[in-house]
Write an enzyme that holds these catalytic residues in place. Structure first.
Site, PDB file in Angstrom:
ATOM      1  N   ARG A  19       0.821  -1.221   0.000  1.00 15.61           N
ATOM      2  CA  ARG A  19       0.000   0.000   0.000  1.00 15.61           C
ATOM      3  C   ARG A  19       0.852   1.267   0.000  1.00 15.61           C
ATOM      4  NH1 ARG A  19      -5.104  -1.533   3.759  1.00 15.61           N
ATOM      5  NH2 ARG A  19      -6.341  -2.478   2.129  1.00 15.61           N
ATOM      6  N   ARG A  60      -2.675   6.260   0.875  1.00 17.15           N
ATOM      7  CA  ARG A  60      -3.377   7.129   1.817  1.00 17.15           C
ATOM      8  C   ARG A  60      -2.539   7.841   2.867  1.00 17.15           C
ATOM      9  NH1 ARG A  60      -6.092   1.796   4.400  1.00 17.15           N
ATOM     10  NH2 ARG A  60      -4.157   0.809   4.968  1.00 17.15           N
ATOM     11  N   ARG A  62      -7.114  12.357  -3.958  1.00 19.56           N
ATOM     12  CA  ARG A  62      -8.314  11.731  -3.389  1.00 19.56           C
ATOM     13  C   ARG A  62      -9.431  12.756  -3.162  1.00 19.56           C
ATOM     14  NH1 ARG A  62      -7.462   8.989   2.314  1.00 19.56           N
ATOM     15  NH2 ARG A  62      -7.598  11.160   2.949  1.00 19.56           N
ATOM     16  N   ASP A  90      -7.175  -1.979  -7.265  1.00 15.02           N
ATOM     17  CA  ASP A  90      -7.879  -2.592  -6.141  1.00 15.02           C
ATOM     18  C   ASP A  90      -8.253  -4.021  -6.510  1.00 15.02           C
ATOM     19  OD1 ASP A  90      -9.104  -1.817  -3.414  1.00 15.02           O
ATOM     20  OD2 ASP A  90     -10.693  -2.967  -4.391  1.00 15.02           O
ATOM     21  N   TYR A 101     -15.542 -10.910   0.172  1.00 12.58           N
ATOM     22  CA  TYR A 101     -16.264  -9.657  -0.057  1.00 12.58           C
ATOM     23  C   TYR A 101     -17.550  -9.895  -0.847  1.00 12.58           C
ATOM     24  CZ  TYR A 101     -12.319  -6.960   1.702  1.00 12.58           C
ATOM     25  OH  TYR A 101     -11.354  -6.425   2.511  1.00 12.58           O
TER      26      TYR A 101
END
Length: 342
Positions: free
Chosen positions: A25, A29, A38, A74, A151
């Site tokens: 990652r 973020r 973002r 993703d 998911y």
């Protein structure tokens, strides 16, 4: 030829002056430049716009100079292509309004034409390769079939994925059909990624540790094994199962080039379980990057000494957290670059 091929040499098990380093990652973020993007574009717009995905991919490389880049994307773009319409909901994360819960739901999923449905990912790879200019390798990735399945059946994130497990144990035929469809799609997807230019592929089994060792073999590893068997002649494959240390010995028998390990297993035990037959990647607790930079450097040096500098890729034991200060991430990367065997 890639100028800094340290990562690829480590995957081949060659002797190196120091181990390569990247962070799961790393494109994302915790970086102010990512946060600026973002604020303008929603999550899947960032994934589906090659200019944005490639820019996000190279941001941490410009800042820190890791030894490998990982394409910003993703794992849920795969089910989206399979007629499973995931969205990203504020405060919830991945969200599926009508989760897959029956044979009928499984029958409505498809194995798609990859270039038709996921061509934007291939465009992002080509654009990123141009931006990287052969300086370092680019990693492509996918979720493991089990993790994607979790998911799809749960409909969102979960601490237990109880609905996903219930589906496996009460409707095993339908569950295995869905897992196989995800596997077939993932194989086709990763093959196209390699054709588009990625230098290695990583399979993220984020929720493998939710299963018992016996159930892990049935519902997760046998599908990951299919992906490895299909891809290993085309590109190096790294398998990372979070919480799956119990399966390391079995995993090491496959044709993987490396196995990722999390922070719940010591370097010594990971080496013993894999009989030092395969490159290992990991495994600092991401929360440890909240420690003072001086402590981070000491921990990294100790970690490399315990794993050994060869057949080793320095990484975190899972993705970097959003609240990590940028200078702490820098301390982590710099510690590896400055490493000297003691």
């Amino acid at each position: 030829m890639i100028k800094n091929d340290l990562y690829l040499r480590a995957l081949r098990g060659e002797t190196v002056s120091r181990p390569p380093v990247w962070m799961m990652r790393q494109a994302g973020r915790y970086l102010p430049e990512f946060i600026a993007i973002r604020e303008k574009y929603d999550f899947f717009t960032r994934c589906r716009t090659p200019e944005l995905a490639s820019e996000i991919t190279v941001q941490p490389i410009r800042r820190y100079g890791m030894d490998a880049a990982i394409l910003f994307s993703d794992i849920l773009v795969v089910p989206q292509a399979m007629n499973i319409p995931f969205e990203m909901k504020a405060g919830i994360g991945p969200y599926l309004p009508n989760p897959v819960r029956s044979q009928k739901d499984v029958d409505q999923t498809i194995v798609p034409d990859i270039n038709e449905e996921l061509g934007y990912v291939m465009d992002a790879i080509k654009m990123t390769k141009e931006m990287l200019n052969n300086e370092i390798p680019l990693i492509g990735f996918a979720g493991s079939p089990w993790t994607v399945f979790c998911y799809c059946v749960q409909g969102q994130g979960s601490k237990s994925f109880d609905k996903a497990k219930e589906f496996c144990f009460t409707q095993p035929i339908a569950a295995h059909q869905l897992l196989q469809k995800i596997t077939d799609t993932t194989i086709a997807y990763l093959k196209e990624k390699v054709k588009a230019g990625v230098d290695a592929v990583q399979i993220f089994d984020s929720w493998g540790g939710m299963l018992s060792p016996v159930d892990y073999q049935e519902f997760s590893w046998k599908y990951i094994q299919q992906i490895i068997d299909a891809l290993h002649t085309e590109a190096p494959v790294i398998a990372f199962g979070k919480g799956c240390w119990f399966a390391l010995e079995e995993m090491a028998k496959s044709k993987v080039s490396a196995l990722g390990v999390d922070w719940t297993v010591s370097p010594k035990i990971a080496r013993a379980l894999t009989h030092n037959s395969v490159t290992l990647q990991g495994n600092m607790d991401p929360s440890r990057l909240l420690s003072p930079p001086g402590d981070i450097k000491k921990l990294v040096t100790q970690m490399i000494n315990e794993f050994g500098k060869d057949k080793y890729i320095v990484n975190l034991g899972h993705g970097i957290l959003p609240n990590i200060p940028v200078d702490h991430a820098k301390a982590f990367i710099d510690a590896v670059k400055e490493y000297e065997a003691s």
